[in-house]
Write a protein that holds these residues in place. Sequence first.
Motif, PDB file in Angstrom:
ATOM      1  N   LEU A   2       0.282  -1.367   0.469  1.00 30.15           N
ATOM      2  CA  LEU A   2       0.383   0.043   0.217  1.00 30.15           C
ATOM      3  C   LEU A   2       0.885   1.116  -0.578  1.00 30.15           C
ATOM      4  N   LEU A   3       1.772   1.552   0.457  1.00 26.08           N
ATOM      5  CA  LEU A   3       2.869   2.644   0.682  1.00 26.08           C
ATOM      6  C   LEU A   3       3.730   2.551   0.318  1.00 26.08           C
ATOM      7  N   LYS A   4       4.463   1.014  -0.534  1.00 26.30           N
ATOM      8  CA  LYS A   4       5.896   1.565  -1.612  1.00 26.30           C
ATOM      9  C   LYS A   4       5.821   2.629  -1.724  1.00 26.30           C
ATOM     10  N   ASP A   5       7.652   2.983  -1.005  1.00 33.77           N
ATOM     11  CA  ASP A   5       8.509   4.146  -1.846  1.00 33.77           C
ATOM     12  C   ASP A   5       7.960   5.350  -1.241  1.00 33.77           C
ATOM     13  N   LYS A   6       6.506   5.402  -0.270  1.00 35.44           N
ATOM     14  CA  LYS A   6       6.582   6.296   0.361  1.00 35.44           C
ATOM     15  C   LYS A   6       7.135   7.001   1.965  1.00 35.44           C
ATOM     16  N   ILE A   7       7.161   8.278   2.048  1.00 37.54           N
ATOM     17  CA  ILE A   7       7.871   8.534   3.319  1.00 37.54           C
ATOM     18  C   ILE A   7       6.435   8.852   4.150  1.00 37.54           C
ATOM     19  N   VAL A   8       6.472   8.550   5.747  1.00 38.06           N
ATOM     20  CA  VAL A   8       5.506   8.605   6.226  1.00 38.06           C
ATOM     21  C   VAL A   8       5.442   8.864   7.574  1.00 38.06           C
ATOM     22  N   ILE A   9       5.116  10.277   8.356  1.00 35.41           N
ATOM     23  CA  ILE A   9       5.533  10.637   9.031  1.00 35.41           C
ATOM     24  C   ILE A   9       4.540   9.690  10.467  1.00 35.41           C
ATOM     25  N   VAL A  10       4.570   9.641  11.567  1.00 38.30           N
ATOM     26  CA  VAL A  10       3.876   8.825  12.463  1.00 38.30           C
ATOM     27  C   VAL A  10       3.835   9.807  14.190  1.00 38.30           C
ATOM     28  N   SER A  11       2.674  10.656  13.669  1.00 39.40           N
ATOM     29  CA  SER A  11       2.849  10.971  15.613  1.00 39.40           C
ATOM     30  C   SER A  11       2.753  10.112  16.632  1.00 39.40           C
ATOM     31  N   GLY A  12       2.333  10.328  18.375  1.00 42.64           N
ATOM     32  CA  GLY A  12       2.639   9.622  19.470  1.00 42.64           C
ATOM     33  C   GLY A  12       2.722   8.388  19.417  1.00 42.64           C
TER      34      GLY A  12
END
Length: 263
Positions: A2-12
Amino acid sequence: MLLKDKIVIVSGIGPGLGVKLAIEAAREGAAGVVAAARSQEKLDDAEARVKAINPNCKVLKIVTDITDRAQCEALVAATIKQFGRIDALVNSAFVHGDMDYVSSANLDAWAAVMNTNLIGTLKLTQSVLPQMKLQGGGAIVMINTMAARTPPPLGEAGYAASKSALANSAKYLAKEVGKDNIRVNSIHMGWMWGAPVEGYFVWQAQETGVPLETLKAKISSTIPLGRIPTDDECARAALFLVSDYASAVTGAALDANGGSYMP
């Protein structure tokens, strides 16, 4: 993936849904996960668990208090410096506050809950918007709660009020930034089986003398799926909303609670 090659910020990032969001993002092929929390220990744990799932996923750990705008902007700047873009923001940071009721709540205590769950979340969200606009789009998901949809038996008035305000803000934001190809959605969780809820059931079992499995079965009987969804499952549902498979979805609210709430 689903998130191939993406940059994802996760808070908490924490022991429950927060770390599972980071882990599942890595499992779904994210090129980079930016983990934000107030505790370095939680960030270190998240990095180890992400790397165990996907050694190729780069992890950027930033100690962040989202109620401090300068820290939010520093997080975004570090992300851009490391990765050059921000494809997704998953707003998971929260403060639960007291188990209270509107009729008897200490309303002064609601300020800290509102400051994190609403104002802090929007500070971090505002901080990522310039980069998302510059790069031509992005996706944001607000982790919300079933308590904002229907009052639970337990008192969660202050928490629900803050999350209800966040849900409404997400709709406004979705309308405002849609022209910039930025999508904003909410996901409402109910009971989630993971470390925090398991700890609660252990405590309840000790306090009441009722076996843990009996308590769990009682809650499960109220859920149409007949079980308490896991935090892994709920994390995957949230990440769907920031994936390209949800490219036509914005301003929406998804219920990920096994059918406990049906609008």
